[in-house]
Design a protein around this motif. Structure first.
Motif, PDB file in Angstrom:
ATOM      1  N   THR A 170      -2.047   4.404  -0.338  1.00 43.57           N
ATOM      2  CA  THR A 170      -1.055   3.457  -0.855  1.00 43.57           C
ATOM      3  C   THR A 170      -1.609   2.043  -0.899  1.00 43.57           C
ATOM      4  N   THR A 171      -2.462   1.700   0.051  1.00 46.54           N
ATOM      5  CA  THR A 171      -3.077   0.370   0.054  1.00 46.54           C
ATOM      6  C   THR A 171      -3.947   0.170  -1.182  1.00 46.54           C
ATOM      7  N   LEU A 172      -4.719   1.169  -1.556  1.00 49.66           N
ATOM      8  CA  LEU A 172      -5.532   1.061  -2.771  1.00 49.66           C
ATOM      9  C   LEU A 172      -4.658   0.952  -4.013  1.00 49.66           C
ATOM     10  N   ALA A 173      -3.521   1.629  -4.004  1.00 52.31           N
ATOM     11  CA  ALA A 173      -2.601   1.530  -5.138  1.00 52.31           C
ATOM     12  C   ALA A 173      -2.078   0.103  -5.289  1.00 52.31           C
ATOM     13  N   ALA A 174      -1.830  -0.571  -4.154  1.00 51.22           N
ATOM     14  CA  ALA A 174      -1.395  -1.974  -4.212  1.00 51.22           C
ATOM     15  C   ALA A 174      -2.527  -2.872  -4.704  1.00 51.22           C
ATOM     16  N   LEU A 176       5.999  -9.010   3.366  1.00 58.07           N
ATOM     17  CA  LEU A 176       6.204  -8.426   2.046  1.00 58.07           C
ATOM     18  C   LEU A 176       6.392  -6.913   2.127  1.00 58.07           C
ATOM     19  N   CYS A 177       5.580  -6.218   2.923  1.00 60.32           N
ATOM     20  CA  CYS A 177       5.726  -4.754   2.971  1.00 60.32           C
ATOM     21  C   CYS A 177       7.032  -4.358   3.649  1.00 60.32           C
ATOM     22  N   ARG A 178       7.463  -5.104   4.648  1.00 61.39           N
ATOM     23  CA  ARG A 178       8.741  -4.800   5.300  1.00 61.39           C
ATOM     24  C   ARG A 178       9.914  -5.038   4.360  1.00 61.39           C
ATOM     25  N   THR A 179       9.848  -6.126   3.592  1.00 62.69           N
ATOM     26  CA  THR A 179      10.898  -6.401   2.614  1.00 62.69           C
ATOM     27  C   THR A 179      10.944  -5.311   1.552  1.00 62.69           C
ATOM     28  N   TYR A 192       6.496   1.741   7.266  1.00 71.04           N
ATOM     29  CA  TYR A 192       6.862   3.149   7.111  1.00 71.04           C
ATOM     30  C   TYR A 192       8.342   3.379   7.358  1.00 71.04           C
ATOM     31  N   HIS A 193       8.915   4.302   6.586  1.00 68.38           N
ATOM     32  CA  HIS A 193      10.296   4.739   6.751  1.00 68.38           C
ATOM     33  C   HIS A 193      10.309   6.062   7.502  1.00 68.38           C
ATOM     34  N   ASP A 194      11.437   6.368   8.132  1.00 68.16           N
ATOM     35  CA  ASP A 194      11.541   7.623   8.885  1.00 68.16           C
ATOM     36  C   ASP A 194      11.276   8.854   8.018  1.00 68.16           C
ATOM     37  N   THR A 195      11.498   8.735   6.731  1.00 68.94           N
ATOM     38  CA  THR A 195      11.282   9.875   5.833  1.00 68.94           C
ATOM     39  C   THR A 195       9.800  10.133   5.560  1.00 68.94           C
ATOM     40  N   GLY A 196       8.947   9.199   5.961  1.00 65.58           N
ATOM     41  CA  GLY A 196       7.533   9.294   5.636  1.00 65.58           C
ATOM     42  C   GLY A 196       7.140   8.403   4.477  1.00 65.58           C
ATOM     43  N   ALA A 197       8.136   7.793   3.826  1.00 62.78           N
ATOM     44  CA  ALA A 197       7.835   6.857   2.740  1.00 62.78           C
ATOM     45  C   ALA A 197       7.098   5.638   3.297  1.00 62.78           C
ATOM     46  N   VAL A 198       6.210   5.086   2.497  1.00 66.93           N
ATOM     47  CA  VAL A 198       5.424   3.933   2.921  1.00 66.93           C
ATOM     48  C   VAL A 198       5.418   2.888   1.824  1.00 66.93           C
ATOM     49  N   ALA A 199       5.467   1.624   2.222  1.00 65.08           N
ATOM     50  CA  ALA A 199       5.279   0.498   1.303  1.00 65.08           C
ATOM     51  C   ALA A 199       4.048  -0.260   1.771  1.00 65.08           C
ATOM     52  N   ALA A 200       3.076  -0.409   0.893  1.00 63.25           N
ATOM     53  CA  ALA A 200       1.859  -1.162   1.196  1.00 63.25           C
ATOM     54  C   ALA A 200       1.880  -2.459   0.409  1.00 63.25           C
ATOM     55  N   ALA A 201       1.461  -3.539   1.056  1.00 61.56           N
ATOM     56  CA  ALA A 201       1.463  -4.851   0.401  1.00 61.56           C
ATOM     57  C   ALA A 201       0.111  -5.507   0.542  1.00 61.56           C
ATOM     58  N   VAL A 202      -0.274  -6.233  -0.496  1.00 58.69           N
ATOM     59  CA  VAL A 202      -1.443  -7.102  -0.457  1.00 58.69           C
ATOM     60  C   VAL A 202      -0.999  -8.484  -0.930  1.00 58.69           C
ATOM     61  N   VAL A 203      -1.345  -9.501  -0.153  1.00 54.77           N
ATOM     62  CA  VAL A 203      -1.010 -10.878  -0.508  1.00 54.77           C
ATOM     63  C   VAL A 203      -2.310 -11.673  -0.525  1.00 54.77           C
ATOM     64  N   SER A 220       0.301 -11.359  -5.366  1.00 57.69           N
ATOM     65  CA  SER A 220       0.664 -10.298  -4.425  1.00 57.69           C
ATOM     66  C   SER A 220       0.986  -9.025  -5.202  1.00 57.69           C
ATOM     67  N   ALA A 221       0.993  -7.932  -4.496  1.00 53.73           N
ATOM     68  CA  ALA A 221       1.343  -6.657  -5.112  1.00 53.73           C
ATOM     69  C   ALA A 221       1.852  -5.715  -4.029  1.00 53.73           C
ATOM     70  N   VAL A 222       2.712  -4.803  -4.451  1.00 55.69           N
ATOM     71  CA  VAL A 222       3.282  -3.793  -3.554  1.00 55.69           C
ATOM     72  C   VAL A 222       3.147  -2.434  -4.209  1.00 55.69           C
ATOM     73  N   ALA A 223       2.902  -1.421  -3.415  1.00 52.41           N
ATOM     74  CA  ALA A 223       2.899  -0.040  -3.904  1.00 52.41           C
ATOM     75  C   ALA A 223       3.679   0.829  -2.936  1.00 52.41           C
ATOM     76  N   HIS A 224       4.353   1.838  -3.462  1.00 52.24           N
ATOM     77  CA  HIS A 224       5.123   2.776  -2.643  1.00 52.24           C
ATOM     78  C   HIS A 224       4.475   4.152  -2.701  1.00 52.24           C
ATOM     79  N   GLY A 225       4.595   4.876  -1.618  1.00 50.04           N
ATOM     80  CA  GLY A 225       4.044   6.222  -1.576  1.00 50.04           C
ATOM     81  C   GLY A 225       4.643   7.002  -0.428  1.00 50.04           C
TER      82      GLY A 225
END
Length: 235
Positions: free
Chosen positions: A96-100, A218-221, A50-61, A73-78
């Protein structure tokens, strides 16, 4: 994808009270039994940053279960629309996890979540919710515990039960000799013995499963790479 349920945004809980009510409604649907003939050829890790703005990156590997090498692997942002509330992590992470997961070409055979399954105050943590939505056997592997447990022996593989109100809801499992245990609980369509065996198989070198380690990286990157965009959109 046909195997993946979609979150109905219109009915997705917006308050803690509604989220807890949904957990109570869905809890009886959790199946703590491994289907006969189940084979885990691939195993996937899931994590979010999570970012301070509320943005999130979800990753599945997705890893090959035999070699623990990544195969996809896949990444989704939300944006995290649900605030962080202890016990309600699923409502912050699932969209966001389902989107990934939707970006994968095929469903993994097993999901390992960085969170709780039945070892949860309402017996319905993130792993349970994701398991029901996907239909995939799912395990919760947490770094902290809900419930009571005795410290397991010091050797790798030692385990003790986690209980809530005297009900067994998971196990404290030592994945490395002399290192703090992880806390394993059933999510859906798997039994506790099989869940612990799969966690041990996925931790040949470190305390946390390789699935979790890869998904965390992956999600942190992904979040760092998008941080400039998020910062630029903030007045």
């Amino acid at each position: 994808m046909s195997w993946l349920a979609r979150v109905d945004r219109a009915s997705w809980p917006a308050t803690a009270e509604a989220a807890m009510a949904m957990q109570d409604d869905l809890r009886p649907l959790v199946d703590p039994v491994t289907p006969p003939g189940t084979r885990f050829r691939t195993v996937a890790g899931l994590d979010s940053a999570y970012h301070d703005t509320g943005a999130v990156a979800a990753a599945v590997v997705v890893l090959d279960a035999a070699t623990l090498r990544p195969v996809s692997s896949a990444v989704a942002h939300g944006v995290a629309a649900f605030s962080y509330v202890p016990g309600l992590l699923a409502f912050r992470e699932i969209p966001t996890t389902l989107a990934a997961l939707e970006k994968l070409d095929a469903a993994p055979d097993l999901l390992i979540c960085d969170g709780q399954g039945l070892a949860h105050p309402r017996r319905f943590g993130l792993a349970c919710h994701l398991g029901l939505l996907t239909g995939i056997p799912t395990i919760g592997v947490a770094k902290t515990v809900w419930g009571d447990y005795a410290e397991p022996g010091p050797q790798r593989g030692a385990a003790t039960d986690i209980t809530i109100d005297r009900e067994v809801v998971g196990r404290a499992l030592r994945t490395r000799t002399g290192v703090k245990p992880v806390f394993v609980s059933v999510g859906h369509r798997i039994d506790l013995d099989t869940a612990c065996a799969q966690v041990l198989a996925s931790t040949p070198r470190y305390r946390l499963p390789e699935t979790t380690r890869h998904a965390d990286q992956l999600c942190r990157t992904a979040l760092r790479e998008a941080a400039g965009t998020y910062s630029g959109s903030t007045p």
